[in-house]
Design a protein around this motif. Structure first.
Motif, short mmCIF file in Angstrom:
data_model
loop_
_atom_site.label_atom_id
_atom_site.label_comp_id
_atom_site.label_asym_id
_atom_site.label_seq_id
_atom_site.Cartn_x
_atom_site.Cartn_y
_atom_site.Cartn_z
N UNK A 261 0.89 -1.17 0.00
CA UNK A 261 0.00 0.00 0.00
C UNK A 261 0.92 1.21 0.00
N UNK A 262 0.96 1.95 -1.11
CA UNK A 262 1.99 2.99 -1.24
C UNK A 262 1.39 4.39 -1.31
N UNK A 263 2.09 5.28 -1.97
CA UNK A 263 1.68 6.68 -1.94
C UNK A 263 0.51 7.00 -2.85
N UNK A 264 0.12 8.28 -2.85
CA UNK A 264 -1.00 8.71 -3.68
C UNK A 264 -0.92 10.20 -4.01
N UNK A 265 -1.71 10.61 -4.99
CA UNK A 265 -1.81 12.04 -5.34
C UNK A 265 -3.23 12.23 -5.86
N UNK A 266 -4.20 12.05 -4.98
CA UNK A 266 -5.60 11.94 -5.41
C UNK A 266 -6.16 13.24 -5.95
N UNK A 267 -7.00 13.09 -6.97
CA UNK A 267 -7.76 14.22 -7.51
C UNK A 267 -9.11 14.27 -6.80
N UNK A 268 -9.48 15.46 -6.35
CA UNK A 268 -10.82 15.68 -5.80
C UNK A 268 -11.51 16.58 -6.82
N UNK A 269 -12.48 16.02 -7.54
CA UNK A 269 -13.03 16.72 -8.72
C UNK A 269 -14.37 17.38 -8.37
N UNK A 270 -14.42 18.70 -8.54
CA UNK A 270 -15.66 19.42 -8.23
C UNK A 270 -16.28 19.92 -9.54
N UNK A 271 -17.46 19.37 -9.87
CA UNK A 271 -18.17 19.80 -11.08
C UNK A 271 -19.03 21.03 -10.79
N UNK A 272 -19.48 21.69 -11.87
CA UNK A 272 -20.17 22.97 -11.70
C UNK A 272 -21.53 22.86 -11.02
N UNK A 273 -22.10 21.66 -10.98
CA UNK A 273 -23.42 21.53 -10.34
C UNK A 273 -23.32 21.07 -8.87
N UNK A 274 -22.10 20.97 -8.36
CA UNK A 274 -21.95 20.47 -6.97
C UNK A 274 -22.41 21.53 -5.98
N UNK A 275 -23.07 21.12 -4.89
CA UNK A 275 -23.39 22.09 -3.84
C UNK A 275 -22.08 22.60 -3.22
N UNK A 276 -21.85 23.92 -3.34
CA UNK A 276 -20.51 24.44 -3.02
C UNK A 276 -20.15 24.22 -1.55
N UNK A 277 -21.08 24.50 -0.62
CA UNK A 277 -20.71 24.38 0.80
C UNK A 277 -20.30 22.95 1.14
N UNK A 278 -21.07 22.01 0.60
CA UNK A 278 -20.77 20.59 0.87
C UNK A 278 -19.42 20.20 0.25
N UNK A 279 -19.20 20.67 -0.96
CA UNK A 279 -17.93 20.34 -1.64
C UNK A 279 -16.75 20.94 -0.87
N UNK A 280 -16.92 22.16 -0.38
CA UNK A 280 -15.81 22.80 0.34
C UNK A 280 -15.49 22.02 1.62
N UNK A 281 -16.52 21.55 2.31
CA UNK A 281 -16.26 20.70 3.49
C UNK A 281 -15.48 19.45 3.08
N UNK A 282 -15.85 18.89 1.94
CA UNK A 282 -15.17 17.68 1.44
C UNK A 282 -13.73 17.97 1.04
N UNK A 283 -13.50 19.16 0.49
CA UNK A 283 -12.13 19.52 0.09
C UNK A 283 -11.26 19.67 1.35
N UNK A 284 -11.84 20.35 2.36
CA UNK A 284 -11.10 20.59 3.62
C UNK A 284 -10.80 19.26 4.30
N UNK A 285 -11.81 18.41 4.40
CA UNK A 285 -11.59 17.09 4.99
C UNK A 285 -10.58 16.30 4.15
N UNK A 286 -10.69 16.40 2.85
CA UNK A 286 -9.83 15.63 1.95
C UNK A 286 -8.36 15.94 2.12
N UNK A 287 -8.02 17.22 2.38
CA UNK A 287 -6.60 17.55 2.42
C UNK A 287 -6.09 17.93 3.81
N UNK A 288 -6.96 18.39 4.70
CA UNK A 288 -6.43 18.83 6.01
C UNK A 288 -6.63 17.81 7.13
#
Ligand code: TAP
Length: 488
Positions: A261-288
């Motif tokens: 099980x090795x390293x990664x460089x994951x893409x978190x993809x946000x499309x234009x129809x995504x609910x922004x607040x929810x996506x931002x929480x997911x981005x924060x959780x995803x990287x921080x």
């Protein structure tokens, strides 16, 4: 082993008071006993939040590796012959003790690793216990797992784990190995040895037969010695791609079964129809989450151009609310960077990001004077050629790229030697299915990120490794198929 203890109190709130007693010195755990290293070598483990020494730990050398592997091989004879229902009882017992001692272990993990207590308490400990519960359930049902009518264990497993989720990584390795009838010698990372040593004590408390679990603390040389020991039948490694490749070379041609099980460089993809607040929480959780010390961290944000400004404004506002500091304060969002060395790596890569022309932004926040700290950081104006878009930073640093069409998003997401995980944010179910199908990543989250469950397999494509941990698939790494050798 000397047992005069240093007591750390976790008392930001009286109702959540918990205490862990850390001895000034710990030995290796071999054949059911704590013992000094044969050559008497030791190393210090420190708290990355304060740089104070927590304890002195034995450094295992070749002679100790040999003793531990022999103990595991001997224990294998009886352990593998136990009915699965008997092995299950031990795993259930371990899971229960992990729950009972979870406050103590959460504080210990936060002290040795630097992660926020809220995460060690609400994530690491419950997830580790859940893993033992889950695999305890498999121990007497292996004939129904789809690997033939009488699956056989492999033998003595040599397991090497990293420092980012010490106890959880240990659970991911030890629970399936024991459930399937194997015995183990595990080496925790040099900067986070303590929870594995407390786990050794839990094995004793659970009455686990001696030699079934052996813990060897040490550095990379101990890991190298362990994986190349001829008495090891199966090697399981989680860590960097660089070390994973070295291990694959060391194991090649030996007949040992290997999972990586090795390293990664994951893409978190946000499309234009995504609910922004929810996506931002997911981005924060995803990287921080966990200071970004996460192999599957969403370290590349791919955001659709038409909503990029809105998402970035909202993300920066949210980042300004993150609290960086004392891991033992339950209001902390981002704790300490695990080591001076890791901080150096993060600094070097972020400096390269600036030098290559990307725009760097961090919220204002005061950092403690001692210890290792890094502000949550976002880079915009990133191109695919930049090092910060290509290399794993393993810290609280997000690289933002934009895209116009779903096809372009997929192309950019897959443009990496890694393939561990990815995230998709959209309201359209059809878009989730279309994108997930095209992503070359072992785990794809939709409208969420960093969700784990012991029943779901986890693992990578390409340079993120091979083999799966978790779920029914996770059993396979510890079972000999008809064509493979078993020591039974
Ligand atoms: P590594 O430097 O690879 O270390 C991992 C473990 O291997 C440590 O216990 C290390 O000991 C040991 N080791 C070092 N050199 C070795 C050698 N030549 N032979 C055998 N063992 C050796 O990784 P790290 O810095 O601890 O962890 C970060 C990396 O792990 C990241 O790349 C991250 O993506 C990856 N990771 C992946 C996953 C999954 S599930 N894919 C999960 C967590 C982390 P020392 O501690 O003494 O160096």
């Amino acid at each position: 082993m000397a047992m005069d203890k240093q007591t750390f109190e976790y008392a930001p709130a009286p109702e959540s008071r918990a205490v862990v007693d850390i001895a000034p010195a710990y030995g290796l755990y071999i054949d059911g006993e704590f013992t000094d290293a044969a050559d008497g070598k030791v190393f210090k483990t420190i708290s990355p939040a304060s740089e104070e020494v927590l304890s002195e730990v034995a450094q295992a050398g070749p002679e100790d590796v040999d003793r531990a592997v022999k103990a595991a091989r001997k224990a294998f004879e009886k352990w593998s012959a136990l009915p699965g229902s008997e092995r299950a009882k031990y795993l259930f017992r371990i899971a229960r003790i992990l729950q009972e001692r979870s406050r103590e272990l959460a504080v210990l993990e936060s002290l040795d690793n630097g992660k926020p207590i809220r995460e060690s308490r609400d994530f690491d400990l419950p997830t580790a216990a859940a893993h033992f519960f889950y695999y305890a359930g498999w121990a007497d049902k292996l004939q129904y797992a789809g690997f033939g009518p009488a699956p056989r264990p492999i033998g003595a497993a040599g397991q090497v784990i990293p420092w980012n989720f010490p106890l959880m990584m240990l659970a991911w390795k030890i629970a399936p190995a024991l459930a399937t009838g194997n015995t183990v010698v595990l080496k925790p990372a040099e900067t986070t040895p303590l929870s594995a040593l407390f786990f050794a004590d839990i094995c004793r408390q659970a009455g686990l037969p001696k030699g079934v679990v052996n813990i060897l603390t040490g550095d990379g040389s101990t890991g190298a010695e362990l994986v190349s020991h001829p008495g090891v039948d199966k090697v399981a490694f989680t860590g960097s791609t660089e070390v994973g490749k070295a291990i694959a070379r060391a194991v090649a041609g030996t007949g040992k079964k290997l999972s990586l099980e090795l390293g990664g460089k994951a893409a978190n993809i946000v499309f234009d129809d995504a609910p922004v607040d929810q996506a931002v929480e997911g981005i924060v959780n995803g990287i921080f989450f966990n200071q970004g010390h996460v192999c599957c961290a969403g370290s590349r944000l791919l955001v659709q151009e038409s909503v990029a400004d809105e998402v970035l404004d909202s993300l920066k506002r949210r980042m300004s609310t993150l609290r960086v500091g004392d891991p033992l304060d339950k209001n902390t969002d981002i704790g300490a960077i695990n080591s001076a060395e890791q901080l150096g790596r993060i600094r070097a890569l972020t400096e390269a990001g600036e030098a290559e022309g990307a725009d760097r932004w961090s919220p204002e926040c005061e950092l403690p004077s001692n210890g290792f700290w890094f502000r949550p950081t976002v880079f915009t104006g990133v191109t695919q050629a930049h090092r910060i878009a290509r290399e794993e930073i393993f810290g609280p640093v997000l690289s933002v790229l934009t895209f116009r069409t779903p096809a372009e998003a997929v192309e950019k997401a897959n443009n990496t030697p890694y393939g561990l995980s990815a995230g998709i944010w959209t309201e359209k179910g059809s878009r989730i299915l279309w994108t997930a199908d095209k992503l070359r990543a072992g785990v794809v989250w939709a409208n969420t990120f960093n969700k784990f469950d012991p029943s779901s397999p986890f693992g990578g494509y390409k340079e993120s490794g091979y083999g799966r941990e978790g779920g029914r698939h996770g059993l396979e790494a510890y079972l000999a198929t008809a064509a493979e050798p078993s020591n039974e």
